[in-house]
Design a protein around this motif. Structure first.
Motif, PDB file in Angstrom:
ATOM      1  N   UNK A  66       0.828  -1.214   0.000  1.00  0.00           N
ATOM      2  CA  UNK A  66       0.000   0.000   0.000  1.00  0.00           C
ATOM      3  C   UNK A  66       0.857   1.257   0.000  1.00  0.00           C
ATOM      4  N   UNK A  67       1.936   1.243   0.773  1.00  0.00           N
ATOM      5  CA  UNK A  67       2.818   2.416   0.832  1.00  0.00           C
ATOM      6  C   UNK A  67       3.460   2.679  -0.523  1.00  0.00           C
ATOM      7  N   UNK A  68       3.865   1.607  -1.211  1.00  0.00           N
ATOM      8  CA  UNK A  68       4.501   1.794  -2.514  1.00  0.00           C
ATOM      9  C   UNK A  68       3.521   2.356  -3.533  1.00  0.00           C
ATOM     10  N   UNK A  69       2.287   1.844  -3.543  1.00  0.00           N
ATOM     11  CA  UNK A  69       1.293   2.333  -4.504  1.00  0.00           C
ATOM     12  C   UNK A  69       0.992   3.800  -4.247  1.00  0.00           C
ATOM     13  N   UNK A  70       0.826   4.174  -2.979  1.00  0.00           N
ATOM     14  CA  UNK A  70       0.585   5.583  -2.656  1.00  0.00           C
ATOM     15  C   UNK A  70       1.775   6.453  -3.060  1.00  0.00           C
ATOM     16  N   UNK A  71       2.983   5.916  -2.939  1.00  0.00           N
ATOM     17  CA  UNK A  71       4.167   6.678  -3.332  1.00  0.00           C
ATOM     18  C   UNK A  71       4.251   6.831  -4.841  1.00  0.00           C
ATOM     19  N   UNK A  72       3.827   5.793  -5.597  1.00  0.00           N
ATOM     20  CA  UNK A  72       3.908   5.852  -7.052  1.00  0.00           C
ATOM     21  C   UNK A  72       3.006   6.923  -7.627  1.00  0.00           C
ATOM     22  N   UNK A  73       1.790   7.017  -7.103  1.00  0.00           N
ATOM     23  CA  UNK A  73       0.800   7.905  -7.705  1.00  0.00           C
ATOM     24  C   UNK A  73       0.497   9.133  -6.851  1.00  0.00           C
ATOM     25  N   UNK A  74       1.260   9.323  -5.776  1.00  0.00           N
ATOM     26  CA  UNK A  74       1.138  10.514  -4.920  1.00  0.00           C
ATOM     27  C   UNK A  74      -0.306  10.744  -4.489  1.00  0.00           C
ATOM     28  N   UNK A  75      -0.933   9.684  -4.019  1.00  0.00           N
ATOM     29  CA  UNK A  75      -2.308   9.763  -3.556  1.00  0.00           C
ATOM     30  C   UNK A  75      -2.504   8.763  -2.437  1.00  0.00           C
ATOM     31  N   UNK A  76      -3.623   8.887  -1.726  1.00  0.00           N
ATOM     32  CA  UNK A  76      -3.946   7.958  -0.653  1.00  0.00           C
ATOM     33  C   UNK A  76      -5.129   7.110  -1.109  1.00  0.00           C
ATOM     34  N   UNK A  77      -4.824   5.876  -1.497  1.00  0.00           N
ATOM     35  CA  UNK A  77      -5.872   4.990  -2.001  1.00  0.00           C
ATOM     36  C   UNK A  77      -6.615   4.263  -0.897  1.00  0.00           C
ATOM     37  N   UNK A  78      -6.083   4.272   0.298  1.00  0.00           N
ATOM     38  CA  UNK A  78      -6.699   3.507   1.385  1.00  0.00           C
ATOM     39  C   UNK A  78      -6.907   4.396   2.612  1.00  0.00           C
ATOM     40  N   UNK A  79      -7.746   5.419   2.504  1.00  0.00           N
ATOM     41  CA  UNK A  79      -7.905   6.329   3.650  1.00  0.00           C
ATOM     42  C   UNK A  79      -8.669   5.697   4.813  1.00  0.00           C
ATOM     43  N   UNK A  80      -9.524   4.720   4.540  1.00  0.00           N
ATOM     44  CA  UNK A  80     -10.371   4.145   5.588  1.00  0.00           C
ATOM     45  C   UNK A  80      -9.985   2.705   5.909  1.00  0.00           C
ATOM     46  N   UNK A  81      -8.792   2.292   5.568  1.00  0.00           N
ATOM     47  CA  UNK A  81      -8.391   0.901   5.815  1.00  0.00           C
ATOM     48  C   UNK A  81      -8.111   0.696   7.301  1.00  0.00           C
ATOM     49  N   UNK A  82      -8.625  -0.438   7.803  1.00  0.00           N
ATOM     50  CA  UNK A  82      -8.379  -0.841   9.195  1.00  0.00           C
ATOM     51  C   UNK A  82      -7.465  -2.059   9.168  1.00  0.00           C
ATOM     52  N   UNK A  83      -6.302  -1.940   9.786  1.00  0.00           N
ATOM     53  CA  UNK A  83      -5.339  -3.036   9.793  1.00  0.00           C
ATOM     54  C   UNK A  83      -5.753  -4.057  10.849  1.00  0.00           C
ATOM     55  N   UNK A  84      -5.973  -5.321  10.473  1.00  0.00           N
ATOM     56  CA  UNK A  84      -6.405  -6.327  11.451  1.00  0.00           C
ATOM     57  C   UNK A  84      -5.275  -6.707  12.397  1.00  0.00           C
ATOM     58  N   UNK A  85      -5.673  -7.132  13.607  1.00  0.00           N
ATOM     59  CA  UNK A  85      -4.667  -7.569  14.566  1.00  0.00           C
ATOM     60  C   UNK A  85      -4.312  -9.032  14.329  1.00  0.00           C
ATOM     61  N   UNK A  86      -3.466  -9.589  15.192  1.00  0.00           N
ATOM     62  CA  UNK A  86      -2.968 -10.953  14.993  1.00  0.00           C
ATOM     63  C   UNK A  86      -4.088 -11.979  15.077  1.00  0.00           C
ATOM     64  N   UNK A  87      -5.065 -11.768  15.970  1.00  0.00           N
ATOM     65  CA  UNK A  87      -6.164 -12.737  16.118  1.00  0.00           C
ATOM     66  C   UNK A  87      -7.038 -12.747  14.867  1.00  0.00           C
ATOM     67  N   UNK A  88      -7.324 -11.560  14.312  1.00  0.00           N
ATOM     68  CA  UNK A  88      -8.140 -11.492  13.100  1.00  0.00           C
ATOM     69  C   UNK A  88      -7.410 -12.067  11.900  1.00  0.00           C
ATOM     70  N   UNK A  89      -6.078 -11.923  11.859  1.00  0.00           N
ATOM     71  CA  UNK A  89      -5.317 -12.455  10.734  1.00  0.00           C
ATOM     72  C   UNK A  89      -5.364 -13.975  10.681  1.00  0.00           C
ATOM     73  N   UNK A  90      -5.518 -14.629  11.852  1.00  0.00           N
ATOM     74  CA  UNK A  90      -5.604 -16.087  11.863  1.00  0.00           C
ATOM     75  C   UNK A  90      -6.846 -16.580  11.138  1.00  0.00           C
ATOM     76  N   UNK A  91      -7.940 -15.817  11.231  1.00  0.00           N
ATOM     77  CA  UNK A  91      -9.193 -16.206  10.593  1.00  0.00           C
ATOM     78  C   UNK A  91      -9.361 -15.595   9.199  1.00  0.00           C
ATOM     79  N   UNK A  92      -8.451 -14.706   8.827  1.00  0.00           N
ATOM     80  CA  UNK A  92      -8.612 -13.978   7.573  1.00  0.00           C
ATOM     81  C   UNK A  92      -8.300 -14.864   6.373  1.00  0.00           C
ATOM     82  N   UNK A  93      -9.136 -14.760   5.355  1.00  0.00           N
ATOM     83  CA  UNK A  93      -8.896 -15.445   4.088  1.00  0.00           C
ATOM     84  C   UNK A  93      -8.568 -14.406   3.022  1.00  0.00           C
ATOM     85  N   UNK A  94      -8.147 -14.879   1.867  1.00  0.00           N
ATOM     86  CA  UNK A  94      -7.767 -13.959   0.795  1.00  0.00           C
ATOM     87  C   UNK A  94      -9.014 -13.289   0.237  1.00  0.00           C
TER      88      UNK A  94
END
Length: 380
Positions: A66-94
């Motif tokens: 995400x940081x690289x994409x924002x750097x490439x196009x000088x914009x914020x593509x993910x203003x409302x993204x919530x980063x999941x914690x370790x417990x949520x990542x265990x249940x997260x699918x693609x």
């Protein structure tokens, strides 16, 4: 300038309107307008319509996609993204998240769609982690095929994936089995550009060693990445040198940053460490500039390869499956007809057998009745 030559013997047979038109056309125009103006017309039409481009970023979590994409196009593509914690990542699918933003630079509009793949490679068993990505790419091809085959084809939105940045971890010693399997599954469907993430974790010698190792593994496994087009002989020497440097830089070792830092009195985007500053746009620090140059200067070629190679492969396979399905349907229908005829014939033969048995029994009973009548007459 178009000039009509007139013959004296045809003047009397011409209409006044045609004569005035010929007289007007023979007047020399002050400015010459020829075929050399066609590129300007195409440019104006393209700028008015705008451009569409879809970029997919794939890689494990924490590699700075995400940081690289924002750097490439000088914009914020993910203003409302919530980063999941370790417990949520265990249940997260693609799952796939498409973010669209319209960028305008010097009057040129670009409708950029970035498809992110959070959850990729984060599970213990990643055997099915790329199935959702394959389905998404095929869905976009299928949607474009339906729109292209429909009645209203003037306003088709192109959501096909034109380029895929595949992020490779800098902490390994080359490609992981997941990397190899993913690229082998997708190299016939999309333009893959391998990217070494977080290049500021490695020294220059380590980056060169890792690049050579990755390219050797890509060639040994028969993986087809996006080939930069060769230059024509009449191209500028500067452009030839630029393309040569871009080809030598693959896979691109990059790092992204959206923080402005002051270095020697200048504002630069980079990362601050105790030992110094890593400048994102410094060619001596990483390949960020080369990656952006490759994406911008070859954006049209990426779209053409997607249209002429990957989409045509999908379209031909789709049509071949449709024809094969129809042939199988006709074959099945014929088999059903043959089976029905066989059943009918067997039913008729069974009926004839029963009739023959009844006729034989009736004849036997008639013969027995005749014998009984003969005995009775003999007794009398």
């Amino acid at each position: 300038m178009w000039v009509f030559r007139r013959r004296s013997n045809d003047t009397a047979r011409r209409s006044p309107a045609l004569t005035s038109f010929l007289q007007f056309s023979s007047i020399e125009t002050p400015g010459y307008v020829g075929f050399a103006n066609l590129p300007n017309q195409v440019h104006r039409k393209s700028v008015k319509k705008g451009f569409e481009f879809t970029l997919m970023v794939v890689g494990e979590s924490g590699l700075g996609k995400s940081t690289l994409v924002n750097s490439l196009f000088l914009t914020d593509l993910y203003p409302e993204r919530i980063i999941p914690d370790a417990i949520e990542k265990q249940k997260q699918t693609v799952k796939l998240e498409a973010s669209t933003v319209e960028i305008e630079e010097r009057g040129v509009k670009l409708r950029l769609t970035v498809v992110d793949t959070p959850g990729f490679g984060d599970a213990i068993d990643n055997s099915n982690s790329f199935s959702a990505i394959l389905e998404y790419i095929d869905e976009q091809y299928e949607r474009f095929l339906r729109d292209e085959s429909g009645l209203n084809r003037r306003n088709i939105v192109d959501n096909r994936i034109h380029c895929c940045f595949y992020f490779i971890s800098p902490f390994g010693h080359g490609l992981k089995p997941l990397d190899v399997e993913f690229m082998k599954k997708l190299h016939s469907k999309v333009n893959i550009v391998p990217v070494i993430a977080k290049a500021d974790c490695l020294t220059k010698k380590e980056i060169l060693r890792l690049k050579c190792r990755i390219m050797q593994e890509i060639e040994s496994h028969g993986i087809k990445i996006y080939p930069l087009p060769d230059c024509d002989s009449d191209e500028d020497e500067d452009y030839k040198e630029q393309v040569k440097q871009l080809k030598e830089a693959v896979p691109f070792a990059v790092c992204g940053a959206n923080t402005l830092l002051e270095v020697k009195g200048k504002k630069v985007r980079g990362r601050l460490y105790p030992w110094g500053v890593v400048e994102v746009e410094n060619p001596d620090h990483c390949d960020f500039i080369k990656l952006r140059t490759m994406l911008i200067t070859h954006m049209q070629d990426l779209q053409e390869v997607t249209q002429e190679v990957h989409y045509e492969n999908y379209r031909s396979d789709r049509l071949a499956k449709g024809i094969k399905g129809k042939e199988n349907g006709i074959k099945q229908e014929r088999e059903n007809n043959v089976n029905a005829q066989t059943v009918a014939n067997s039913a008729l033969s069974e009926k004839d057998r029963i009739l023959q048995e009844k006729e034989a029994e009736l004849a036997r009973m008639t013969e027995m009745l005749a014998q009984m009548q003969a005995r009775m007459q003999a007794q009398h």
